[in-house]
Write a protein that holds these residues in place. Sequence first.
Motif, mmCIF file in Angstrom:
data_model
loop_
_atom_site.group_PDB
_atom_site.id
_atom_site.type_symbol
_atom_site.label_atom_id
_atom_site.label_comp_id
_atom_site.label_asym_id
_atom_site.label_seq_id
_atom_site.Cartn_x
_atom_site.Cartn_y
_atom_site.Cartn_z
ATOM 1 N N VAL A 1 -1.779 8.384 -3.866
ATOM 2 C CA VAL A 1 -0.974 7.780 -3.042
ATOM 3 C C VAL A 1 -0.127 6.439 -3.685
ATOM 4 O O VAL A 1 0.929 6.346 -3.280
ATOM 5 C CB VAL A 1 -1.896 7.093 -1.794
ATOM 6 N N TRP B 1 -12.018 5.854 2.277
ATOM 7 C CA TRP B 1 -11.066 5.570 1.423
ATOM 8 C C TRP B 1 -10.292 6.700 0.490
ATOM 9 O O TRP B 1 -10.976 7.377 -0.024
ATOM 10 C CB TRP B 1 -11.565 4.524 0.379
ATOM 11 N N LEU C 1 -6.364 7.672 -3.976
ATOM 12 C CA LEU C 1 -5.581 6.330 -3.791
ATOM 13 C C LEU C 1 -4.817 6.213 -4.962
ATOM 14 O O LEU C 1 -3.652 5.673 -4.800
ATOM 15 C CB LEU C 1 -6.703 5.048 -4.236
ATOM 16 N N ALA D 1 -2.536 8.823 6.417
ATOM 17 C CA ALA D 1 -1.816 8.045 7.002
ATOM 18 C C ALA D 1 -0.294 8.098 6.648
ATOM 19 O O ALA D 1 0.765 8.066 7.417
ATOM 20 C CB ALA D 1 -2.214 6.475 7.012
ATOM 21 N N ALA D 2 -0.411 8.195 5.294
ATOM 22 C CA ALA D 2 1.043 8.347 4.589
ATOM 23 C C ALA D 2 1.784 9.463 5.203
ATOM 24 O O ALA D 2 2.962 9.585 5.547
ATOM 25 C CB ALA D 2 1.050 8.217 2.893
ATOM 26 N N ARG E 1 -7.982 8.513 4.003
ATOM 27 C CA ARG E 1 -7.268 7.821 5.117
ATOM 28 C C ARG E 1 -6.071 7.362 4.776
ATOM 29 O O ARG E 1 -5.159 7.534 5.573
ATOM 30 C CB ARG E 1 -8.109 6.426 5.479
ATOM 31 N N GLU E 2 -5.795 6.998 3.479
ATOM 32 C CA GLU E 2 -4.707 6.221 3.236
ATOM 33 C C GLU E 2 -3.592 7.640 2.901
ATOM 34 O O GLU E 2 -2.422 7.535 3.215
ATOM 35 C CB GLU E 2 -4.686 5.930 1.860
ATOM 36 N N SER F 1 -3.455 1.311 6.931
ATOM 37 C CA SER F 1 -4.640 1.861 6.597
ATOM 38 C C SER F 1 -5.597 1.161 5.626
ATOM 39 O O SER F 1 -6.624 1.134 6.091
ATOM 40 C CB SER F 1 -4.439 3.370 5.930
ATOM 41 N N VAL F 2 -4.993 0.616 4.720
ATOM 42 C CA VAL F 2 -5.721 -0.301 3.914
ATOM 43 C C VAL F 2 -6.300 -1.569 4.691
ATOM 44 O O VAL F 2 -7.540 -1.764 4.519
ATOM 45 C CB VAL F 2 -4.860 -0.754 2.634
ATOM 46 N N VAL G 1 0.201 3.454 5.222
ATOM 47 C CA VAL G 1 -0.643 3.076 4.060
ATOM 48 C C VAL G 1 -1.275 1.797 4.137
ATOM 49 O O VAL G 1 -2.464 1.325 3.920
ATOM 50 C CB VAL G 1 -0.096 3.296 2.594
ATOM 51 N N TRP H 1 -6.849 -0.598 14.877
ATOM 52 C CA TRP H 1 -5.716 -0.365 14.068
ATOM 53 C C TRP H 1 -4.475 -0.747 14.301
ATOM 54 O O TRP H 1 -3.761 -1.453 13.343
ATOM 55 C CB TRP H 1 -5.577 1.197 14.095
ATOM 56 N N LEU I 1 5.543 -0.970 -0.665
ATOM 57 C CA LEU I 1 4.189 -0.909 -0.169
ATOM 58 C C LEU I 1 3.857 -2.544 0.005
ATOM 59 O O LEU I 1 3.292 -3.074 0.908
ATOM 60 C CB LEU I 1 3.205 -0.144 -0.913
#
Length: 314
Positions: free
Chosen positions: A14, A248, A11, A255-256, A251-252, A273-274, A270, A212, A23
């Motif tokens: 990212v 956690w 995290l 996704a990025a 996934r982020e 995803s969060v 991101v 999603w 973001l």
Amino acid sequence: MLRALASLVLLAAVAWWIDPRTLAAAFGAPAPAWLVLALGIGVLQTALSAWRWRLTASRLGAPLGFGHALREYYLASFLNQILPGGVMGDAARAWRHARLPGTASTAAWQAVVIERGAGQLALLLVVIASALASPALQAVPARLGEAADVRGLPWVGALAALAIVGTVLARRARGVLRSLARATRQALLARAVLLRQLLASLLIVASYIAVWLCCMRMIGLATPPAQAAPLVPWVLLAMAIPLSVAGWGVREAAAALVWQAAGLEAAEGVAASVSYGVVVLLSTLPGALALRPRASGAHSAADAAATTSRADAP
């Protein structure tokens, strides 16, 4: 502890990579109604997952009542969200099932392994189908390699080491694997059950994607669903890596990379995803109720429901 640290490190990486202002802008126009829809889909998703587990277990001679299976699946999903690895809840689900009177321990564990495996297989099929249907997605793997810079001898060495370890474990666990293969043919691949297993698993994957997309709308992202939907299974597949807590970080990061590889804004991936991680956690909170001590009569009722369900198991 190591997986929690891995989540934090990923995290942080990212957050270092994505411009914080970009973001923050991705969370610009919240729409709470989409949260309600996402949670509603989550209820259907859990119910269908419990049904798939019950179907699998019944094929192995370890039946469950639907209410009991639903309660246990909620508990397992909640534990998967708060414990490292993402599989501890499933291990607890198998262990609790094995403790029921008249249930063979081997069948209980095999049912959970096969049920989870069916879900991952369906997800992989969706990923492959999305790549075959979209020429733009066929370039994503190569772009992911360039974006993540995953080339080089260290990765080759790591893969070789994993292959060696896997071979050694396979040889030592040959009997277990043979038993699991027989169980898989009986509970997943048999003609009488394959279509039901496949349809249930594909519907569950579709529910993941739907949640999603709801999360994207919930935070105000305007990316067309037809453009974002094919990317979601790629991110979900990355979450199968047991490296973090509830996906956690993994996934982020995925996704990025996937959003950027597809020519979209990485920060939007991101942000979605969060939001998805938070919604999934909220949807599993009913499972926390199963942690409350229950009276022995309630235990007996649950056990009786599981036992009597032999007659009406699917």
